[in-house]
Design an enzyme around this catalytic site. Structure first.
Site, PDB file in Angstrom:
ATOM      1  CG  ASN A 229      -4.841   6.127   4.395  1.00  8.88           C
ATOM      2  OD1 ASN A 229      -5.931   6.209   3.861  1.00  8.88           O
ATOM      3  ND2 ASN A 229      -3.891   5.318   3.939  1.00  8.88           N
ATOM      4  CB  CYS A 230      -4.564  12.523   7.946  1.00  6.16           C
ATOM      5  SG  CYS A 230      -6.011  13.516   7.652  1.00  6.16           S
TER       6      CYS A 230
END
Length: 114
Positions: free
Chosen positions: A112-113
């Site tokens: 989830n960057c």
């Protein structure tokens, strides 16, 4: 950002994926980290190194890449509230704190960057 394929560090090729992450985590070293940062025109300060070392320690303990919010909460406990906010992290890692910092730390890209 670092070009895909390979990064040359001290005369040896270090394989990277299409986004510049290390193909093999065991290829990481401080020299590899410095080469990645140099390719991004980033001079690493002690503030950068604190984040990079924290990430490596976190990953070694939990074997996961934390989401940015989890990262900031955990960093506040270790580095202090004043260094665990998105503004400071983006100042240090303008390509995205999770994406760029994890790449420099030689860790897998967080799911989830931002």
């Amino acid at each position: 950002m670092t070009a895909a394929g390979a990064l040359t560090v001290q005369g040896r090729a270090v394989a990277t994926d299409a986004e510049g992450y290390l193909a093999r985590m065991e290829d990481w070293s401080e020299e590899v980290c410095e080469a990645m940062a140099a390719a991004d025109h980033c001079a690493l300060s002690e503030e950068h190194w604190k984040v990079i070392r924290f990430l490596r320690e976190f990953y070694a303990e939990y074997r996961i890449s934390p989401a940015t919010r989890v990262l900031m909460r955990a960093m506040a406990d270790v580095l202090g509230e004043d260094k665990a906010n998105s503004q400071d992290l983006y100042r240090l890692f303008p390509y995205g704190p999770a994406k760029q910092a994890f790449r420099y730390a030689g860790l897998p890209k967080p799911a989830n960057c931002i």
